[in-house]
Design a protein around this motif. Structure first.
Motif, PDB file in Angstrom:
ATOM      1  N   ASN A  31       0.775  -1.193   0.077  1.00 42.62           N
ATOM      2  CA  ASN A  31      -0.060   0.001  -0.005  1.00 42.62           C
ATOM      3  C   ASN A  31       0.821   1.220  -0.048  1.00 42.62           C
ATOM      4  N   PHE A  33       0.306   5.800  -0.193  1.00 41.06           N
ATOM      5  CA  PHE A  33      -0.470   6.752  -0.060  1.00 41.06           C
ATOM      6  C   PHE A  33       0.062   8.175  -0.274  1.00 41.06           C
ATOM      7  N   TYR A  35      -0.717  12.074   0.814  1.00 41.71           N
ATOM      8  CA  TYR A  35      -1.656  13.165   1.506  1.00 41.71           C
ATOM      9  C   TYR A  35      -1.124  14.453   1.370  1.00 41.71           C
ATOM     10  N   LEU A  45      -6.440  12.588   2.375  1.00 40.91           N
ATOM     11  CA  LEU A  45      -5.850  11.682   1.493  1.00 40.91           C
ATOM     12  C   LEU A  45      -6.301  12.200   0.232  1.00 40.91           C
ATOM     13  N   TYR A  50      -3.110   0.102  -3.886  1.00 43.48           N
ATOM     14  CA  TYR A  50      -2.902  -1.161  -3.096  1.00 43.48           C
ATOM     15  C   TYR A  50      -1.869  -2.079  -4.070  1.00 43.48           C
ATOM     16  N   GLY A  98       0.072  -5.599   7.995  1.00 40.36           N
ATOM     17  CA  GLY A  98       0.240  -4.838   9.156  1.00 40.36           C
ATOM     18  C   GLY A  98      -0.858  -3.606   9.160  1.00 40.36           C
ATOM     19  N   TRP A  99      -0.707  -2.999   9.964  1.00 37.68           N
ATOM     20  CA  TRP A  99      -1.632  -1.567   9.946  1.00 37.68           C
ATOM     21  C   TRP A  99      -0.744  -0.378  10.168  1.00 37.68           C
ATOM     22  N   GLN A 101       1.102   2.966   9.121  1.00 33.18           N
ATOM     23  CA  GLN A 101       1.827   3.689   7.922  1.00 33.18           C
ATOM     24  C   GLN A 101       2.888   4.494   8.204  1.00 33.18           C
TER      25      GLN A 101
ATOM     26  N   PHE B  96      -9.375  -2.741  10.448  1.00 36.55           N
ATOM     27  CA  PHE B  96      -8.149  -3.148  11.200  1.00 36.55           C
ATOM     28  C   PHE B  96      -7.035  -2.587  10.669  1.00 36.55           C
ATOM     29  N   GLY B  97      -7.169  -0.994   9.913  1.00 34.73           N
ATOM     30  CA  GLY B  97      -6.046  -0.155   9.441  1.00 34.73           C
ATOM     31  C   GLY B  97      -5.605  -0.823   8.298  1.00 34.73           C
ATOM     32  N   ASN B  98      -6.012  -1.661   7.476  1.00 30.87           N
ATOM     33  CA  ASN B  98      -5.673  -2.148   6.331  1.00 30.87           C
ATOM     34  C   ASN B  98      -6.050  -1.408   5.285  1.00 30.87           C
ATOM     35  N   GLU B  99      -6.826  -0.365   5.524  1.00 27.11           N
ATOM     36  CA  GLU B  99      -7.308   0.595   4.347  1.00 27.11           C
ATOM     37  C   GLU B  99      -7.037   1.962   4.910  1.00 27.11           C
ATOM     38  N   LYS B 100      -7.475   2.883   4.184  1.00 27.44           N
ATOM     39  CA  LYS B 100      -6.922   4.393   4.430  1.00 27.44           C
ATOM     40  C   LYS B 100      -7.332   4.868   5.755  1.00 27.44           C
ATOM     41  N   LEU B 101      -6.671   5.688   6.356  1.00 24.70           N
ATOM     42  CA  LEU B 101      -6.837   6.291   7.566  1.00 24.70           C
ATOM     43  C   LEU B 101      -7.604   7.609   7.287  1.00 24.70           C
TER      44      LEU B 101
END
Lengths: 112, 113
Positions: A31, A33, A35, A45, A50, A98-99, A101, B96-101
């Motif tokens: 992933n 991103f 911003y 964003l 992905y 994971g989670w 960024q 669970f954080g696997n997408e956009k914040l």
């Protein structure tokens, strides 16, 4: 250590110019991103991806496009820069397993 | 439409005091709530995060308190130090954080001696 690098720390462009902001990550993250950060507005964003060649619009995509030809590289393109695109631009990456960024140091873009 | 509201916008706390930053969200699908810390000239970095199955998470001097029914969560910094001076962002995500914040608007914290 995860490293996310951005091509420029500071950039000054003229109205109407085409602008490329490059981001590279070295952790094989799926992933990525983009911003923009503005005082009082937080981080908003623009686009995210992905996978290679995949892209999805974020909350404020107007006036921007992106490109992801390789897994480690995610580019933000301003087709015709305008003064209201003067901002700090932050790139981030994360793994699908994971989670967290991980952010780059940012590019401060000024459009005159 | 702002989905995560953060307050205050700026905060000044004396060294040794407790810094408290609050966030509220609207989307009940959110299930992951991280806080990011940003120093001048740097990108944000994850500080601490919580999921809604617990009401509190503590890591050193930093604590997240979470109130699911009120849809609010807060960051508490105990024994605040000048090195804690930074901008803090709350955020929220579904899946669970696997997408956009979705980020809050940020709080500039200044710790004075």
């Amino acid at each position: 250590d995860v490293k996310v690098t951005q091509s420029s720390r500071y950039l000054v462009k003229r109205t109407g110019e085409k602008v490329f902001l490059e981001c590279v990550q070295d952790m094989d993250h799926e992933n990525m991103f983009w911003y923009r950060q503005d005082p009082g507005l937080g981080l908003r964003l623009i686009y995210f991806s992905y996978d290679v060649k995949m892209k999805e619009k974020g909350d404020i995509p107007e006036g921007y496009s992106v490109s992801r030809e390789k897994k480690e590289r995610f580019s933000l393109i301003l087709e015709s820069a305008s003064t209201n695109q003067t901002s700090m631009y932050l790139c981030a990456s994360s793994s699908t397993s994971g989670w967290e960024q991980y952010f780059g140091p940012g590019t401060r873009l000024t459009v005159t | 439409q702002q989905q995560v509201k953060q307050s205050p916008q700026s905060l000044i706390v004396q060294k040794g005091g407790i810094s408290i930053i609050n966030c509220a969200y609207e989307n009940t699908a959110f299930d992951y709530f991280p806080w990011y810390q940003q120093f001048p000239g740097k990108g944000p970095a994850l500080l601490i995060a919580i999921r809604p199955d617990v009401s509190e998470k503590k890591e050193g001097r930093f604590t997240i308190s979470f109130n699911k029914s009120a849809k609010q969560f807060s960051l508490h910094i105990m024994d605040s130090q000048p090195g804690d001076s930074a901008t803090y962002f709350c955020a929220a995500d579904a899946n669970f954080g696997n997408e956009k914040l979705t980020f809050g608007t940020g709080t500039r914290l200044t710790i004075i001696p």
